[in-house]
Motif scaffolding. Sequence first.
Motif, mmCIF file in Angstrom:
data_model
loop_
_atom_site.group_PDB
_atom_site.id
_atom_site.type_symbol
_atom_site.label_atom_id
_atom_site.label_comp_id
_atom_site.label_asym_id
_atom_site.label_seq_id
_atom_site.Cartn_x
_atom_site.Cartn_y
_atom_site.Cartn_z
ATOM 1 N N VAL A 1 6.968 37.204 30.774
ATOM 2 C CA VAL A 1 5.772 36.403 30.806
ATOM 3 C C VAL A 1 5.389 36.281 32.226
ATOM 4 O O VAL A 1 5.947 36.244 33.107
ATOM 5 C CB VAL A 1 5.974 34.928 30.249
ATOM 6 C CG1 VAL A 1 4.586 34.254 30.191
ATOM 7 C CG2 VAL A 1 6.574 34.776 28.803
ATOM 8 N N VAL A 2 3.974 36.851 32.193
ATOM 9 C CA VAL A 2 3.353 36.856 33.599
ATOM 10 C C VAL A 2 2.057 35.847 33.410
ATOM 11 O O VAL A 2 1.192 36.184 32.613
ATOM 12 C CB VAL A 2 2.797 38.071 34.149
ATOM 13 C CG1 VAL A 2 2.217 37.954 35.385
ATOM 14 C CG2 VAL A 2 4.044 38.947 34.229
ATOM 15 N N ILE A 3 1.989 34.781 34.109
ATOM 16 C CA ILE A 3 0.989 33.811 33.896
ATOM 17 C C ILE A 3 -0.053 33.993 35.120
ATOM 18 O O ILE A 3 0.498 33.673 36.487
ATOM 19 C CB ILE A 3 1.515 32.541 33.685
ATOM 20 C CG1 ILE A 3 2.575 32.195 32.769
ATOM 21 C CG2 ILE A 3 0.554 31.370 33.515
ATOM 22 C CD1 ILE A 3 3.198 31.004 32.652
ATOM 23 N N TYR A 4 -1.255 34.180 34.731
ATOM 24 C CA TYR A 4 -2.283 34.248 35.803
ATOM 25 C C TYR A 4 -3.255 33.070 35.769
ATOM 26 O O TYR A 4 -3.449 32.312 34.858
ATOM 27 C CB TYR A 4 -3.276 35.471 35.296
ATOM 28 C CG TYR A 4 -2.526 36.890 35.345
ATOM 29 C CD1 TYR A 4 -2.414 37.596 36.406
ATOM 30 C CD2 TYR A 4 -1.833 37.239 34.137
ATOM 31 C CE1 TYR A 4 -1.810 38.882 36.368
ATOM 32 C CE2 TYR A 4 -1.300 38.523 34.008
ATOM 33 C CZ TYR A 4 -1.229 39.427 34.999
ATOM 34 O OH TYR A 4 -0.577 40.436 35.307
ATOM 35 N N ARG A 5 -3.726 32.797 36.909
ATOM 36 C CA ARG A 5 -4.974 31.643 37.182
ATOM 37 C C ARG A 5 -5.839 31.906 38.337
ATOM 38 O O ARG A 5 -5.396 32.958 39.205
ATOM 39 C CB ARG A 5 -4.122 30.333 37.271
ATOM 40 C CG ARG A 5 -3.514 30.103 38.746
ATOM 41 C CD ARG A 5 -3.360 28.860 39.214
ATOM 42 N NE ARG A 5 -3.156 28.731 40.744
ATOM 43 C CZ ARG A 5 -2.336 28.077 41.242
ATOM 44 N NH1 ARG A 5 -1.602 27.062 40.791
ATOM 45 N NH2 ARG A 5 -2.344 27.817 42.674
ATOM 46 N N ASP A 6 -6.942 31.609 38.061
ATOM 47 C CA ASP A 6 -8.035 32.107 39.061
ATOM 48 C C ASP A 6 -8.501 30.856 39.899
ATOM 49 O O ASP A 6 -9.680 31.059 40.713
ATOM 50 C CB ASP A 6 -9.106 32.923 38.381
ATOM 51 C CG ASP A 6 -9.733 32.056 37.348
ATOM 52 O OD1 ASP A 6 -9.675 30.956 37.092
ATOM 53 O OD2 ASP A 6 -10.854 32.569 36.857
ATOM 54 N N GLN A 7 -7.917 29.693 39.848
ATOM 55 C CA GLN A 7 -8.243 28.649 40.669
ATOM 56 C C GLN A 7 -7.133 27.467 40.896
ATOM 57 O O GLN A 7 -6.182 27.610 39.755
ATOM 58 C CB GLN A 7 -9.398 27.814 39.951
ATOM 59 C CG GLN A 7 -9.109 27.342 38.375
ATOM 60 C CD GLN A 7 -10.549 26.604 38.009
ATOM 61 O OE1 GLN A 7 -11.460 26.306 38.677
ATOM 62 N NE2 GLN A 7 -10.512 26.544 36.666
ATOM 63 N N PRO A 8 -7.162 26.913 41.889
ATOM 64 C CA PRO A 8 -6.049 25.949 41.993
ATOM 65 C C PRO A 8 -6.026 25.100 40.744
ATOM 66 O O PRO A 8 -6.751 24.625 40.364
ATOM 67 C CB PRO A 8 -6.720 25.295 43.355
ATOM 68 C CG PRO A 8 -7.234 26.066 43.982
ATOM 69 C CD PRO A 8 -8.167 26.880 42.959
ATOM 70 N N VAL A 9 -4.464 24.388 40.589
ATOM 71 C CA VAL A 9 -4.350 23.643 39.534
ATOM 72 C C VAL A 9 -3.670 22.480 39.908
ATOM 73 O O VAL A 9 -2.618 22.761 40.486
ATOM 74 C CB VAL A 9 -3.570 24.214 38.247
ATOM 75 C CG1 VAL A 9 -3.068 23.446 36.999
ATOM 76 C CG2 VAL A 9 -4.719 25.518 37.730
ATOM 77 N N ASP A 10 -4.060 21.230 39.842
ATOM 78 C CA ASP A 10 -3.310 20.107 40.127
ATOM 79 C C ASP A 10 -2.168 19.793 39.375
ATOM 80 O O ASP A 10 -2.360 19.574 37.865
ATOM 81 C CB ASP A 10 -4.294 18.919 40.347
ATOM 82 C CG ASP A 10 -3.494 17.661 40.884
ATOM 83 O OD1 ASP A 10 -3.141 16.992 39.847
ATOM 84 O OD2 ASP A 10 -3.152 17.428 42.093
ATOM 85 N N THR A 11 -0.965 19.594 39.837
ATOM 86 C CA THR A 11 0.127 19.441 38.899
ATOM 87 C C THR A 11 0.159 18.139 38.128
ATOM 88 O O THR A 11 0.497 18.267 36.731
ATOM 89 C CB THR A 11 1.502 19.292 39.684
ATOM 90 O OG1 THR A 11 1.757 20.540 40.549
ATOM 91 C CG2 THR A 11 2.708 19.068 39.279
ATOM 92 N N VAL A 12 -0.381 17.151 38.731
ATOM 93 C CA VAL A 12 -0.802 15.817 38.122
ATOM 94 C C VAL A 12 -1.589 16.044 36.669
ATOM 95 O O VAL A 12 -1.274 15.658 35.566
ATOM 96 C CB VAL A 12 -0.976 14.569 38.651
ATOM 97 C CG1 VAL A 12 -1.386 13.435 38.018
ATOM 98 C CG2 VAL A 12 -0.196 14.417 40.028
ATOM 99 N N ALA A 13 -2.781 16.820 37.059
ATOM 100 C CA ALA A 13 -3.531 17.012 36.056
ATOM 101 C C ALA A 13 -2.985 17.949 34.954
ATOM 102 O O ALA A 13 -3.125 17.770 33.679
ATOM 103 C CB ALA A 13 -4.894 17.698 36.325
ATOM 104 N N LEU A 14 -2.264 18.878 35.216
ATOM 105 C CA LEU A 14 -1.465 19.618 34.405
ATOM 106 C C LEU A 14 -0.510 18.974 33.420
ATOM 107 O O LEU A 14 -0.430 19.107 32.368
ATOM 108 C CB LEU A 14 -0.729 20.756 35.373
ATOM 109 C CG LEU A 14 -0.154 21.947 34.437
ATOM 110 C CD1 LEU A 14 -1.224 22.623 33.772
ATOM 111 C CD2 LEU A 14 0.825 22.790 35.154
ATOM 112 N N MET A 15 0.252 18.043 34.186
ATOM 113 C CA MET A 15 1.004 17.003 33.130
ATOM 114 C C MET A 15 0.314 16.388 32.181
ATOM 115 O O MET A 15 1.111 15.743 31.444
ATOM 116 C CB MET A 15 2.223 16.564 34.395
ATOM 117 C CG MET A 15 3.101 17.513 34.992
ATOM 118 S SD MET A 15 4.239 16.807 36.088
ATOM 119 C CE MET A 15 5.265 16.070 35.001
ATOM 120 N N GLU A 16 -0.887 15.648 32.548
ATOM 121 C CA GLU A 16 -1.413 14.916 31.856
ATOM 122 C C GLU A 16 -2.610 15.467 30.942
ATOM 123 O O GLU A 16 -3.623 14.843 30.765
ATOM 124 C CB GLU A 16 -2.179 13.965 32.819
ATOM 125 C CG GLU A 16 -1.087 13.029 33.505
ATOM 126 C CD GLU A 16 -1.535 11.915 34.341
ATOM 127 O OE1 GLU A 16 -2.901 11.983 34.581
ATOM 128 O OE2 GLU A 16 -1.042 11.107 34.784
#
Length: 302
Positions: A34-49
């Motif tokens: 698996v290769v996961i791409y993203r094109d903008q910063p992701v906040d860990t707290v927001a990700l978990m919530e």
Amino acid sequence: MRRLLAITTALTVLAPSVWAQTESVSARPDTATVVIYRDQPVDTVALMEQSRQPWSRLDREGLALIVETRTVDLPAGEGIIRFRGLATGVVPQSAVLEGLPAHVVERNADFDLLSPASLMEKSVGEVVRVVRTNPATGEQVEKAAVIRAGAQGTVLEIDGRFEALDCSGQTERVIFDRVPEGLGDQPVLSVRTRAERAGRHTVTLAYLATGLQWSADYVARLDPSDGTLDLTGWVTLANFGGTGFPNAPVQVVAGTLRKDEGTVPVEPVVRYQQNQCWPQGTTTFGSGEFTGYGGAPPPPPP
């Protein structure tokens, strides 16, 4: 009046023998990366919530490349290979299949959610069992029935007569001996093939999928004695889909994603039951004579 729905698995009646010769199922990958791409910063707290913040849509912004190795049984002549166990957010038009010594006639993505309505609709023409319970005496009677119409109003053929489901005045329970092909909680990629001979082969299936995301956090420790910096980082992975990838190597990539409007996952087909009946005891007809309505049927529920 109430109706219960039961599904009983019976592997011996899944399909006629003729289909067993032309259809093959790959239930799960042998290995996957698996290769996961993203094109903008992701906040860990927001990700978990994410479940508490559905408006953030982090589950749709991520994009992953999944490469699977699978063992498949290739049917001779015209055949169908069904790939199960895909990521829930698979983008079907991105799928690439390599290593299969056959001509691929067509590819289809099936994602019908299993529900009472879809079960009825997919079982039209099939034989089921109807168990009716007299609410006054508790007596149960079981009858074999053929489904003649599905989700828009279920009609059963019992003993050569046609009856609308839920209109007998008794508690009715419909028992299915199998789940029709294509119904489930995960998408299925169907590949129609044409091959000179049957055989078992190892193939590579690669596709894009949404529903996977990642974030990174860092801790820096400065040693004042020598001015060195110790930097520690860790990655948080999130899988919002219903398919897991145990022991799969994972890479994460940050950068600019180039996606067109067609890079979207297959959406499940949802069907809703719309059974309704007219005055009880008036929905049975046979011998070419219809005595059912007793007037115009009521309008559908809002």
